[in-house]
Scaffold this motif. Structure first.
Motif, PDB file in Angstrom:
ATOM      1  N   UNK A 155      10.977 -16.780 -28.116  1.00  0.00           N
ATOM      2  CA  UNK A 155       9.855 -16.420 -27.338  1.00  0.00           C
ATOM      3  C   UNK A 155       8.965 -15.840 -28.436  1.00  0.00           C
ATOM      4  N   UNK A 156       8.677 -16.238 -29.563  1.00  0.00           N
ATOM      5  CA  UNK A 156       7.843 -15.624 -30.707  1.00  0.00           C
ATOM      6  C   UNK A 156       6.953 -16.537 -31.166  1.00  0.00           C
ATOM      7  N   UNK A 157       5.878 -15.974 -31.652  1.00  0.00           N
ATOM      8  CA  UNK A 157       4.881 -17.233 -32.301  1.00  0.00           C
ATOM      9  C   UNK A 157       5.196 -17.840 -33.554  1.00  0.00           C
ATOM     10  N   UNK A 158       4.620 -18.944 -33.576  1.00  0.00           N
ATOM     11  CA  UNK A 158       5.261 -19.819 -34.903  1.00  0.00           C
ATOM     12  C   UNK A 158       4.384 -19.336 -36.019  1.00  0.00           C
ATOM     13  N   UNK A 159       4.980 -18.854 -36.995  1.00  0.00           N
ATOM     14  CA  UNK A 159       4.245 -18.184 -38.270  1.00  0.00           C
ATOM     15  C   UNK A 159       5.237 -18.702 -39.339  1.00  0.00           C
TER      16      UNK A 159
ATOM     17  N   UNK B 282      15.872 -20.989 -36.569  1.00  0.00           N
ATOM     18  CA  UNK B 282      17.104 -21.520 -36.012  1.00  0.00           C
ATOM     19  C   UNK B 282      17.565 -22.604 -36.732  1.00  0.00           C
ATOM     20  N   UNK B 283      18.192 -22.125 -37.988  1.00  0.00           N
ATOM     21  CA  UNK B 283      18.760 -23.494 -38.792  1.00  0.00           C
ATOM     22  C   UNK B 283      20.309 -23.555 -38.535  1.00  0.00           C
ATOM     23  N   UNK B 284      20.967 -24.264 -39.215  1.00  0.00           N
ATOM     24  CA  UNK B 284      22.233 -24.429 -39.423  1.00  0.00           C
ATOM     25  C   UNK B 284      23.219 -23.280 -39.370  1.00  0.00           C
ATOM     26  N   UNK B 285      22.725 -22.380 -40.249  1.00  0.00           N
ATOM     27  CA  UNK B 285      23.664 -21.202 -40.405  1.00  0.00           C
ATOM     28  C   UNK B 285      23.744 -20.210 -38.956  1.00  0.00           C
ATOM     29  N   UNK B 286      22.234 -20.301 -38.482  1.00  0.00           N
ATOM     30  CA  UNK B 286      22.130 -19.474 -37.033  1.00  0.00           C
ATOM     31  C   UNK B 286      23.103 -19.891 -36.102  1.00  0.00           C
TER      32      UNK B 286
ATOM     33  N   UNK C   1      17.685 -21.510 -25.697  1.00  0.00           N
ATOM     34  CA  UNK C   1      16.427 -21.673 -25.052  1.00  0.00           C
ATOM     35  C   UNK C   1      15.165 -21.487 -25.748  1.00  0.00           C
ATOM     36  N   UNK C   2      14.278 -22.660 -25.805  1.00  0.00           N
ATOM     37  CA  UNK C   2      13.182 -22.574 -26.780  1.00  0.00           C
ATOM     38  C   UNK C   2      11.966 -22.899 -25.690  1.00  0.00           C
ATOM     39  N   UNK C   3      11.036 -21.588 -25.571  1.00  0.00           N
ATOM     40  CA  UNK C   3       9.852 -21.833 -25.097  1.00  0.00           C
ATOM     41  C   UNK C   3       8.696 -21.529 -25.754  1.00  0.00           C
ATOM     42  N   UNK C   4       9.025 -21.196 -27.163  1.00  0.00           N
ATOM     43  CA  UNK C   4       8.117 -20.777 -28.198  1.00  0.00           C
ATOM     44  C   UNK C   4       7.527 -21.878 -28.796  1.00  0.00           C
ATOM     45  N   UNK C   5       7.727 -22.486 -29.812  1.00  0.00           N
ATOM     46  CA  UNK C   5       7.224 -23.671 -30.582  1.00  0.00           C
ATOM     47  C   UNK C   5       8.464 -24.397 -30.908  1.00  0.00           C
ATOM     48  N   UNK C   6       8.409 -25.867 -31.171  1.00  0.00           N
ATOM     49  CA  UNK C   6       9.324 -26.661 -31.541  1.00  0.00           C
ATOM     50  C   UNK C   6       9.829 -26.200 -32.940  1.00  0.00           C
ATOM     51  N   UNK C   7       8.677 -26.136 -33.889  1.00  0.00           N
ATOM     52  CA  UNK C   7       9.177 -26.153 -35.213  1.00  0.00           C
ATOM     53  C   UNK C   7      10.040 -24.863 -35.696  1.00  0.00           C
ATOM     54  N   UNK C   8      10.359 -23.811 -34.775  1.00  0.00           N
ATOM     55  CA  UNK C   8      11.071 -22.938 -34.635  1.00  0.00           C
ATOM     56  C   UNK C   8      12.547 -23.132 -35.032  1.00  0.00           C
ATOM     57  N   UNK C   9      12.986 -24.396 -34.501  1.00  0.00           N
ATOM     58  CA  UNK C   9      14.411 -24.981 -34.566  1.00  0.00           C
ATOM     59  C   UNK C   9      14.447 -26.084 -35.625  1.00  0.00           C
TER      60      UNK C   9
ATOM     61  N   UNK D 295      11.683 -26.791 -24.089  1.00  0.00           N
ATOM     62  CA  UNK D 295      10.540 -27.145 -23.515  1.00  0.00           C
ATOM     63  C   UNK D 295       9.443 -27.309 -24.632  1.00  0.00           C
ATOM     64  N   UNK D 296       9.824 -27.281 -25.991  1.00  0.00           N
ATOM     65  CA  UNK D 296       8.749 -27.550 -27.181  1.00  0.00           C
ATOM     66  C   UNK D 296       9.773 -28.306 -28.184  1.00  0.00           C
ATOM     67  N   UNK D 297       8.924 -28.859 -28.806  1.00  0.00           N
ATOM     68  CA  UNK D 297       9.813 -29.941 -29.909  1.00  0.00           C
ATOM     69  C   UNK D 297       8.484 -30.114 -31.043  1.00  0.00           C
TER      70      UNK D 297
END
Length: 319
Positions: free
Chosen positions: A196-200, A207-211, A222-230, A250-252
């Motif tokens: 739920x954080x802003x994309x910066x 959230x990468x392979x390590x996480x 659950x991702x309701x923030x921005x797709x590129x965070x994952x 919800x975002x990609x």
């Protein structure tokens, strides 16, 4: 003069006729002409990136209001370095997003995907599901949205922690806030990892392979923030090999999500069309929020919800 960027020519924000100002309405292809001589710009089409192209014609611009919480699609170097004030729709989406997350958490615990599949096959199969009481949730993002999520999840019995830039203890909503820069060290604690954080630059690819490898094998993202965070490739791999239990997205990276994208068929994934905050009446509330700020601007008063353009979000304590 206030320019208003609309997605479609007939999709205009309601209630602006009550403001003592002149308006120019346009779509993306007409923005350059609309901002010429305008002092303010309302981004009713909040996903548009047209401001960058129209920037050479925006010489008189003083204020941009975007009807979204995230400003990552708007900001670019020339705007950051300018004296133009940027405000956003902080507060409008807090409760709807928290309700969406609560619904996702309950649906995962109650295995709703399986129930829907069994119903479609008219198959009666008794099984046991999990309680959300006593489950754990780590909410990445400790601003207004993250805090509303934490309060709602705690109200139904989850234990919640936050992840942000400033670790803390004794927080009234999260109890403990861990360092999001070391998310992999904390991801194994939670049953539900909620973004739920802003994309910066700091949260892109967070959230990468390590996480994902550090999460519980039955954990829920659950991702309701921005797709590129994952890292979507890493997420697909984790799902395919059963390293996490499922995801509600919800975002990609690309929106709309292409029909051929493998996430559509990935195991235990729920996909929605970037709609987690869009409840009935949301457009009226967005327009009303802008109108209230426009009255402040017309009266020469300080604006609310001013973004720190260097950070990409509103610092804590800003009105």
């Amino acid at each position: 003069m206030i320019a208003v960027l609309c997605d479609k020519a007939d999709d205009r924000p309601p209630g602006l006729e009550n403001l003592d100002a002149d308006f120019r309405f346009c779509t993306a292809d007409g923005l350059s002409g609309a901002v010429r001589g305008a002092q303010a710009l309302l981004l009713w089409d909040f996903f548009s990136t047209a401001v960058r192209d129209a920037w050479p014609d925006a010489k008189d611009l003083e204020w941009i209001h975007i009807t979204a919480a995230g400003v990552d699609t708007l900001l670019f170097d020339e705007l950051r370095d300018s004296g133009v004030v940027v405000t956003n729709a902080r507060g409008v989406f807090n409760r709807p997003l928290a309700e969406y997350v609560l619904g996702a958490v309950i649906a995962h615990a109650k295995d709703s995907r399986t129930s829907f599949a069994l119903q479609a096959r008219r198959q009666w199969r008794h099984r046991e599901t999990r309680s959300v009481t006593g489950a754990t949730a780590l909410v990445v993002g400790t601003g207004g949205i993250g805090r509303e999520i934490a309060r709602l999840l705690r109200a139904v019995g989850l234990t919640v922690r936050g992840a942000g830039r400033r670790p803390a203890t004794g927080d009234p909503d999260f109890g403990e806030i861990v360092d999001s820069a070391t998310l992999s060290a904390h991801a194994g604690w939670c049953d539900h990892l909620i973004l739920a954080a802003p994309l910066t630059p700091a949260t892109r690819g967070l959230v990468d392979a390590e996480v994902l490898a550090a999460m519980k094998p039955d954990a829920h993202l659950v991702n309701i923030a921005r797709g590129p965070m994952v890292d979507e490739a890493a997420l697909l791999d984790a799902l395919a090999h059963g390293r996490i239990g499922g995801a509600t997205l919800d975002v990609f990276d690309t929106e709309p999500l292409p029909a051929e994208h493998p996430l559509w068929d990935a195991a235990n994934v729920t996909i929605t069309a970037h709609m987690s905050a869009d409840v009935i009446g949301w457009r009226d509330e967005l327009a009303g929020q802008f109108a209230a700020n426009a009255r402040r601007w017309l009266a020469g008063e300080p604006l609310h919800n001013v973004i720190d353009k260097k950070l990409g979000y509103i610092p804590a304590g800003t009105p």
